[in-house]
Design a protein around this motif. Structure first.
Motif, PDB file in Angstrom:
ATOM      1  N   PHE A  86      21.753 -17.755 -42.089  1.00 59.67           N
ATOM      2  CA  PHE A  86      22.789 -17.430 -42.606  1.00 59.67           C
ATOM      3  C   PHE A  86      24.180 -17.063 -41.567  1.00 59.67           C
ATOM      4  CE2 PHE A  86      20.684 -15.393 -46.227  1.00 59.67           C
ATOM      5  CZ  PHE A  86      21.306 -15.337 -46.755  1.00 59.67           C
ATOM      6  N   ALA A  87      25.207 -17.709 -40.966  1.00 59.82           N
ATOM      7  CA  ALA A  87      26.152 -17.741 -40.276  1.00 59.82           C
ATOM      8  C   ALA A  87      26.708 -16.931 -39.954  1.00 59.82           C
ATOM      9  CB  ALA A  87      27.004 -18.931 -40.954  1.00 59.82           C
ATOM     10  N   THR A  88      26.342 -15.733 -39.573  1.00 62.83           N
ATOM     11  CA  THR A  88      26.945 -14.645 -39.598  1.00 62.83           C
ATOM     12  C   THR A  88      28.320 -14.692 -38.129  1.00 62.83           C
ATOM     13  OG1 THR A  88      24.812 -13.237 -38.044  1.00 62.83           O
ATOM     14  CG2 THR A  88      24.693 -13.155 -40.512  1.00 62.83           C
ATOM     15  N   VAL A  89      28.358 -13.437 -38.065  1.00 63.77           N
ATOM     16  CA  VAL A  89      29.570 -13.334 -37.200  1.00 63.77           C
ATOM     17  C   VAL A  89      29.175 -13.361 -36.458  1.00 63.77           C
ATOM     18  CG1 VAL A  89      31.219 -11.898 -36.130  1.00 63.77           C
ATOM     19  CG2 VAL A  89      31.656 -12.431 -38.567  1.00 63.77           C
ATOM     20  N   PHE A 110      30.755 -17.811 -46.658  1.00 64.64           N
ATOM     21  CA  PHE A 110      31.349 -17.501 -47.581  1.00 64.64           C
ATOM     22  C   PHE A 110      31.677 -16.402 -48.630  1.00 64.64           C
ATOM     23  CE2 PHE A 110      33.356 -20.558 -44.990  1.00 64.64           C
ATOM     24  CZ  PHE A 110      34.413 -20.060 -43.974  1.00 64.64           C
ATOM     25  N   TYR A 111      29.821 -16.636 -48.683  1.00 67.46           N
ATOM     26  CA  TYR A 111      30.000 -14.573 -49.761  1.00 67.46           C
ATOM     27  C   TYR A 111      29.375 -15.563 -51.168  1.00 67.46           C
ATOM     28  CZ  TYR A 111      31.631 -12.853 -45.516  1.00 67.46           C
ATOM     29  OH  TYR A 111      32.048 -12.737 -44.437  1.00 67.46           O
ATOM     30  N   ASN A 112      29.440 -16.685 -51.378  1.00 64.40           N
ATOM     31  CA  ASN A 112      28.982 -17.138 -52.877  1.00 64.40           C
ATOM     32  C   ASN A 112      28.446 -18.897 -52.701  1.00 64.40           C
ATOM     33  OD1 ASN A 112      31.246 -19.582 -53.445  1.00 64.40           O
ATOM     34  ND2 ASN A 112      31.879 -17.954 -52.279  1.00 64.40           N
ATOM     35  N   ASN A 118      38.400 -18.527 -52.038  1.00 68.74           N
ATOM     36  CA  ASN A 118      38.961 -17.547 -53.720  1.00 68.74           C
ATOM     37  C   ASN A 118      37.993 -17.011 -54.372  1.00 68.74           C
ATOM     38  OD1 ASN A 118      41.883 -18.775 -52.153  1.00 68.74           O
ATOM     39  ND2 ASN A 118      41.582 -20.470 -52.364  1.00 68.74           N
ATOM     40  N   TRP A 119      36.835 -17.437 -53.913  1.00 70.10           N
ATOM     41  CA  TRP A 119      35.815 -16.223 -54.629  1.00 70.10           C
ATOM     42  C   TRP A 119      35.901 -15.303 -55.685  1.00 70.10           C
ATOM     43  CZ3 TRP A 119      31.839 -13.349 -53.606  1.00 70.10           C
ATOM     44  CH2 TRP A 119      31.319 -12.853 -54.594  1.00 70.10           C
ATOM     45  N   VAL A 120      36.312 -14.318 -54.596  1.00 71.32           N
ATOM     46  CA  VAL A 120      36.963 -13.353 -55.024  1.00 71.32           C
ATOM     47  C   VAL A 120      38.710 -12.810 -54.489  1.00 71.32           C
ATOM     48  CG1 VAL A 120      37.016 -10.814 -54.841  1.00 71.32           C
ATOM     49  CG2 VAL A 120      34.930 -11.738 -55.129  1.00 71.32           C
ATOM     50  N   ASP A 124      40.454 -11.443 -47.373  1.00 65.99           N
ATOM     51  CA  ASP A 124      40.649 -11.630 -46.311  1.00 65.99           C
ATOM     52  C   ASP A 124      39.778 -12.046 -45.359  1.00 65.99           C
ATOM     53  OD1 ASP A 124      43.288 -11.344 -44.439  1.00 65.99           O
ATOM     54  OD2 ASP A 124      42.486  -9.346 -43.360  1.00 65.99           O
ATOM     55  N   LEU A 125      38.584 -10.859 -45.475  1.00 64.72           N
ATOM     56  CA  LEU A 125      37.233 -11.116 -45.111  1.00 64.72           C
ATOM     57  C   LEU A 125      36.610 -12.625 -44.158  1.00 64.72           C
ATOM     58  CD1 LEU A 125      35.198  -9.658 -42.782  1.00 64.72           C
ATOM     59  CD2 LEU A 125      34.105  -9.508 -44.870  1.00 64.72           C
ATOM     60  N   ALA A 126      37.107 -13.352 -45.325  1.00 66.86           N
ATOM     61  CA  ALA A 126      36.492 -14.503 -45.203  1.00 66.86           C
ATOM     62  C   ALA A 126      37.539 -15.365 -44.508  1.00 66.86           C
ATOM     63  CB  ALA A 126      36.749 -15.321 -47.206  1.00 66.86           C
ATOM     64  N   ARG A 127      38.736 -15.073 -44.855  1.00 70.35           N
ATOM     65  CA  ARG A 127      39.348 -15.935 -43.831  1.00 70.35           C
ATOM     66  C   ARG A 127      39.701 -15.463 -42.566  1.00 70.35           C
ATOM     67  NH1 ARG A 127      41.619 -15.645 -48.785  1.00 70.35           N
ATOM     68  NH2 ARG A 127      42.909 -17.692 -49.884  1.00 70.35           N
ATOM     69  N   GLN A 128      39.122 -13.862 -42.078  1.00 76.45           N
ATOM     70  CA  GLN A 128      39.262 -13.682 -40.453  1.00 76.45           C
ATOM     71  C   GLN A 128      37.910 -14.796 -39.891  1.00 76.45           C
ATOM     72  OE1 GLN A 128      38.834  -9.840 -39.528  1.00 76.45           O
ATOM     73  NE2 GLN A 128      39.670  -8.960 -41.632  1.00 76.45           N
ATOM     74  N   LYS A 129      37.121 -15.027 -41.094  1.00 73.83           N
ATOM     75  CA  LYS A 129      35.528 -15.756 -40.734  1.00 73.83           C
ATOM     76  C   LYS A 129      35.777 -16.944 -40.160  1.00 73.83           C
ATOM     77  CE  LYS A 129      30.935 -15.766 -41.363  1.00 73.83           C
ATOM     78  NZ  LYS A 129      29.512 -15.719 -42.114  1.00 73.83           N
TER      79      LYS A 129
END
Length: 303
Positions: A86-89, A110-112, A118-120, A124-129
């Motif tokens: 996983f490409a984690t932070v 991005f968790y899906n 835009n899955w959820v 905002d967390l996805a955009r921060q990443k």
């Protein structure tokens, strides 16, 4: 003795020519040394590396694959490669420290499954990443469908290698026969070899077993149960599962007299050996680039 003007001129020409000759010899003798100090290196773009993987793996394009760029550009000049689950932070930051700007990740960023940010709504967390990846000038490519398509499947082969089970492994089945051992000893071997602190099991720790099926990742309950029925292992080892599917099947099977056992490794830990092995597969094909494995690790703390 008095020298003529012609003699003096000829002497000067000889000295000048000799100096040029000696200087030329000196330059010719040091030029190769500078060449050795500053060797030329081949440059690769992200797309060059993806194309190389496809070619060397004898892989054909898969329609609708999830193996797409999750950040960055195909034309980026690659400074180094990191493989991971996983490409984690944390992995993104570690790759930057290692001087690597290309991450090959096996699972979503991005968790899906489709990496749809835009899955959820309002994620905002996805955009921060995304912003972190952009700031680090890092490209992420998911390699899931293609790495499983290698012959043998690199994720399964990597696990067999790490478990020292390659002598028992054949490429066309996830089921192998190992020397007879107790379930307790098998659990200990898995924990030690794969670096796992805790495992979940269904079964009798004193029971002896030798026929083992290894299904890493999350192939789904239907596949897990189908393999258990058709290949009849003593132990089914999986990455993760839906507890209301495979786990309940194994529980009822045992209550009705079957001796089959179940071991759950966790998704990340079951496939990480494959991404580690992928370094061994890829590095010899990219002699001018460093390929390294950075484990994303088990996300859980066990209490």
């Amino acid at each position: 003795m008095k020298r003529s003007a012609k003699t003096t001129l000829n002497r000067r020409k000889f000295i000048t020519a000799s100096a040029i000759s000696v200087g030329g010899l000196a330059l010719s003798s040091v030029t190769p040394a500078f060449t050795k100090i500053l060797p030329s290196r081949k440059q690769y773009t992200v797309q060059n590396i993806i194309d190389l993987i496809m070619k060397e793996g004898n892989l054909l394009p898969i329609k609708g694959t999830v193996d797409t760029l999750k950040s960055g550009e195909p034309g980026l000049i690659v400074t180094g490669i990191v493989t991971t689950m996983f490409a984690t932070v944390e992995v993104i930051k570690e790759a930057a420290k290692l001087g690597a700007n290309f991450i090959i990740a096996h699972e979503p960023t991005f968790y899906n499954h489709r990496d749809d940010i835009n899955w959820v709504n309002n994620n905002d967390l996805a955009r921060q990443k995304q912003a972190l990846l952009k700031a680090q000038h890092t490209t992420v490519w998911r390699c899931h469908d293609y790495i499983h398509s290698l012959k043998p499947d690199a994720m399964l082969y990597g696990a067999m290698k790490k478990l020292n089970w390659l002598p028992y492994f054949t490429t066309n089945t996830p089921t192998i026969t190992i020397p007879q051992t107790s379930l307790a000893a098998l659990v200990k071997h898995l924990k030690t070899s794969l670096g796992i602190t805790h495992l979940r099991i269904i079964g009798d720790l004193n029971q002896y077993c030798s026929r083992v099926t290894y299904l890493p990742g999350a192939p789904g309950g239907q596949m897990q149960v189908s393999v258990a029925i058709n290949q009849k292992p003593d132990v089914l080892i999986v990455g993760e599962l839906s507890e209301w599917e495979t786990a309940e099947y194994i529980r009822d099977a045992r209550l009705l007299g079957s001796k089959i056992s179940l071991i759950i490794l966790g998704h990340n830990m079951s496939e990480d050996p494959g991404m580690d092995y992928f370094v061994d597969w890829l590095q010899p094909k990219l002699t001018d680039l460093k390929v390294q494995h950075v484990p994303s690790g088990d996300p859980f703390t066990w209490l």
